[in-house]
Design a protein around this motif. Structure first.
Motif, PDB file in Angstrom:
ATOM      1  N   PRO A   1      -4.956  -3.300 -10.569  1.00  0.00           N
ATOM      2  CA  PRO A   1      -5.192  -4.012  -9.295  1.00  0.00           C
ATOM      3  C   PRO A   1      -4.058  -3.843  -8.302  1.00  0.00           C
ATOM      4  N   ARG A   2      -2.839  -3.682  -8.782  1.00  0.00           N
ATOM      5  CA  ARG A   2      -1.710  -3.505  -7.867  1.00  0.00           C
ATOM      6  C   ARG A   2      -1.787  -2.131  -7.189  1.00  0.00           C
ATOM      7  N   ALA A   3      -2.164  -1.099  -7.942  1.00  0.00           N
ATOM      8  CA  ALA A   3      -2.330   0.225  -7.341  1.00  0.00           C
ATOM      9  C   ALA A   3      -3.461   0.210  -6.323  1.00  0.00           C
ATOM     10  N   ALA A   4      -4.556  -0.488  -6.655  1.00  0.00           N
ATOM     11  CA  ALA A   4      -5.676  -0.593  -5.725  1.00  0.00           C
ATOM     12  C   ALA A   4      -5.253  -1.338  -4.458  1.00  0.00           C
TER      13      ALA A   4
ATOM     14  N   GLY B   1      -9.988   0.262 -14.506  1.00  0.00           N
ATOM     15  CA  GLY B   1      -9.428   0.838 -13.292  1.00  0.00           C
ATOM     16  C   GLY B   1     -10.479   0.923 -12.201  1.00  0.00           C
ATOM     17  N   ILE B   2     -11.684   1.348 -12.563  1.00  0.00           N
ATOM     18  CA  ILE B   2     -12.784   1.374 -11.596  1.00  0.00           C
ATOM     19  C   ILE B   2     -13.019  -0.026 -11.047  1.00  0.00           C
ATOM     20  N   GLU B   3     -13.083  -1.019 -11.932  1.00  0.00           N
ATOM     21  CA  GLU B   3     -13.363  -2.380 -11.498  1.00  0.00           C
ATOM     22  C   GLU B   3     -12.274  -2.922 -10.573  1.00  0.00           C
ATOM     23  N   ALA B   4     -11.027  -2.526 -10.815  1.00  0.00           N
ATOM     24  CA  ALA B   4      -9.935  -2.974  -9.941  1.00  0.00           C
ATOM     25  C   ALA B   4     -10.152  -2.499  -8.514  1.00  0.00           C
TER      26      ALA B   4
ATOM     27  N   VAL C   1     -13.107  -1.475  -7.252  1.00  0.00           N
ATOM     28  CA  VAL C   1     -14.353  -2.095  -6.784  1.00  0.00           C
ATOM     29  C   VAL C   1     -14.061  -3.469  -6.198  1.00  0.00           C
ATOM     30  N   ASP C   2     -13.283  -4.273  -6.916  1.00  0.00           N
ATOM     31  CA  ASP C   2     -12.987  -5.635  -6.457  1.00  0.00           C
ATOM     32  C   ASP C   2     -12.079  -5.635  -5.231  1.00  0.00           C
ATOM     33  N   THR C   3     -11.024  -4.840  -5.259  1.00  0.00           N
ATOM     34  CA  THR C   3     -10.041  -4.855  -4.166  1.00  0.00           C
ATOM     35  C   THR C   3     -10.650  -4.377  -2.855  1.00  0.00           C
ATOM     36  N   PHE C   4     -11.516  -3.357  -2.927  1.00  0.00           N
ATOM     37  CA  PHE C   4     -12.136  -2.811  -1.719  1.00  0.00           C
ATOM     38  C   PHE C   4     -13.499  -3.440  -1.416  1.00  0.00           C
ATOM     39  N   ALA C   5     -13.939  -4.345  -2.311  1.00  0.00           N
ATOM     40  CA  ALA C   5     -15.279  -4.917  -2.164  1.00  0.00           C
ATOM     41  C   ALA C   5     -16.303  -3.798  -1.951  1.00  0.00           C
ATOM     42  N   LEU C   6     -16.280  -2.817  -2.865  1.00  0.00           N
ATOM     43  CA  LEU C   6     -17.158  -1.664  -2.720  1.00  0.00           C
ATOM     44  C   LEU C   6     -18.621  -2.098  -2.726  1.00  0.00           C
ATOM     45  N   THR C   7     -19.402  -1.483  -1.869  1.00  0.00           N
ATOM     46  CA  THR C   7     -20.833  -1.779  -1.796  1.00  0.00           C
ATOM     47  C   THR C   7     -21.561  -1.142  -2.974  1.00  0.00           C
ATOM     48  N   GLU C   8     -22.816  -1.507  -3.115  1.00  0.00           N
ATOM     49  CA  GLU C   8     -23.644  -0.910  -4.174  1.00  0.00           C
ATOM     50  C   GLU C   8     -23.693   0.613  -4.023  1.00  0.00           C
ATOM     51  N   MET C   9     -23.843   1.090  -2.795  1.00  0.00           N
ATOM     52  CA  MET C   9     -23.864   2.531  -2.548  1.00  0.00           C
ATOM     53  C   MET C   9     -22.543   3.172  -2.954  1.00  0.00           C
ATOM     54  N   GLU C  10     -21.440   2.540  -2.612  1.00  0.00           N
ATOM     55  CA  GLU C  10     -20.141   3.104  -2.968  1.00  0.00           C
ATOM     56  C   GLU C  10     -19.932   3.111  -4.477  1.00  0.00           C
ATOM     57  N   ARG C  11     -20.351   2.054  -5.156  1.00  0.00           N
ATOM     58  CA  ARG C  11     -20.136   1.965  -6.611  1.00  0.00           C
ATOM     59  C   ARG C  11     -21.006   2.945  -7.381  1.00  0.00           C
ATOM     60  N   THR C  12     -22.239   3.104  -6.948  1.00  0.00           N
ATOM     61  CA  THR C  12     -23.195   3.874  -7.742  1.00  0.00           C
ATOM     62  C   THR C  12     -23.476   5.269  -7.214  1.00  0.00           C
ATOM     63  N   ARG C  13     -22.953   5.593  -6.026  1.00  0.00           N
ATOM     64  CA  ARG C  13     -23.210   6.908  -5.447  1.00  0.00           C
ATOM     65  C   ARG C  13     -21.908   7.614  -5.022  1.00  0.00           C
ATOM     66  N   THR C  14     -21.179   7.025  -4.073  1.00  0.00           N
ATOM     67  CA  THR C  14     -20.058   7.791  -3.513  1.00  0.00           C
ATOM     68  C   THR C  14     -18.883   7.904  -4.485  1.00  0.00           C
TER      69      THR C  14
END
Length: 306
Positions: free
Chosen positions: A119-122, A246-249, A251-264
């Motif tokens: 989370p700190r790196a994110a 690491g992915i979840e860190a 995802v949470d820090t950037f509040a990634l959207t569904e499209m960002e999490r599952t596609r980009t």
């Protein structure tokens, strides 16, 4: 000897260098640049000396570090302070950052403490990108073409077959991304754990020469894939070939959207796997870790539904 000659010539024409003290050579990239350590006005400093062909690259890096420095000079998240730019002699001077490169620290840290650093790196990257973020139409075709060219240069047969499958999945994801938007910003450009220096509670980013405007998930993928292909999984859990927490860190820090999490993000993890081509000089362990990462990435990409 060539570096010494360049320094002597620079000192003769640039008065600001008269009091500079060069103590050691850190790295030489023949025909491009030399990275030296020493003192600038009695401060620990890094001196980057470039050949004439790299002058524009150096100017771009100086513009970027000067742009981001006012925004990133905090107690916890910062970049190396720009100290001097001497374009006439091809020299740029930045602060020499105390601490340990993050990946180096992760290898030496107790296994149970590693995941807490994600989370700190994110948060460092979030701080870097948040002032320039915007949404733009996707252009996966250009990235896909770059990955295709790189995959054709893969020298190891055991990786070529896996990469062919990854490429097929990337083509499928690119079709899903067509007509959508992704989040772009001025990113670090070479955001991997050894370009973050850890010193207590402080993370300092270095080496901004590759910084440019790009999808934010590309920089995230660079960080995660750099660890994954070296077998560094701080949480011990793998998803899409890399550290799952690491992915979840990110995802949470950037509040990634569904499209960002599952596609980009999956798309750029595949791009990262293909564009960093292994070579015959690498140790067998590196190739083995790459094979494990790519096989897991292939399988998880295939499981993504439309």
């Amino acid at each position: 000897m060539a570096v010494q000659a360049r320094l002597a010539e620079a000192r003769a024409t640039e008065p600001a260098l008269e009091e500079a003290c060069i103590e050691e050579v850190l790295r030489i990239v023949p025909g491009k640049r030399a990275v030296l350590a020493g003192l600038w006005q009695e401060r620990p400093a890094i001196f980057r000396i470039v050949e004439p062909t790299e002058i524009e690259w150096q100017a771009r890096e100086w513009r970027e570090v000067s742009r981001i420095w006012p925004h990133m000079q905090g107690v916890r998240y910062r970049v190396a302070e720009p100290l001097a730019y001497l374009p006439e002699v091809g020299i740029m001077v930045v602060e020499r950052v105390p601490g340990t490169p993050l990946l180096e620290h992760l290898w030496s840290a107790p296994a149970e403490s590693r995941a807490a650093l994600m989370p700190r790196a994110a948060a460092w990257l979030r701080r870097y990108t948040d002032v320039t973020e915007a949404w733009r139409a996707t252009n996966p075709a250009g990235w896909l073409a770059r990955a295709e060219r790189a995959a054709a240069a893969q020298p190891f047969a055991r990786l070529r077959g896996i990469e062919a499958d990854i490429l097929m999945q990337l083509q499928r994801l690119a079709a899903m991304l067509d007509g959508a938007e992704w989040r772009i910003a001025i990113c670090h450009g070479d955001f991997h754990p050894n370009n973050l220096v850890l010193d207590g509670e402080r993370l300092t980013g270095i080496d901004l020469g590759a910084s440019s405007r790009m999808p934010v998930t590309k920089d995230i993928a660079r960080f995660l894939a750099h660890m994954g292909r070296r077998g560094m999984l701080p949480s011990g859990q793998r998803y899409l070939g890399v550290d799952a927490q690491g992915i979840e860190a990110f995802v949470d820090t950037f509040a990634l959207t569904e499209m960002e999490r599952t596609r980009t993000l999956p798309f750029f993890l595949g791009i990262e796997a293909l564009i960093r081509v292994e070579n015959r000089q690498m140790k067998n362990g590196r190739i083995r870790h790459a094979q494990e990462m790519y096989a897991a990435l292939r399988d998880d990409l295939a499981a993504l539904t439309a």
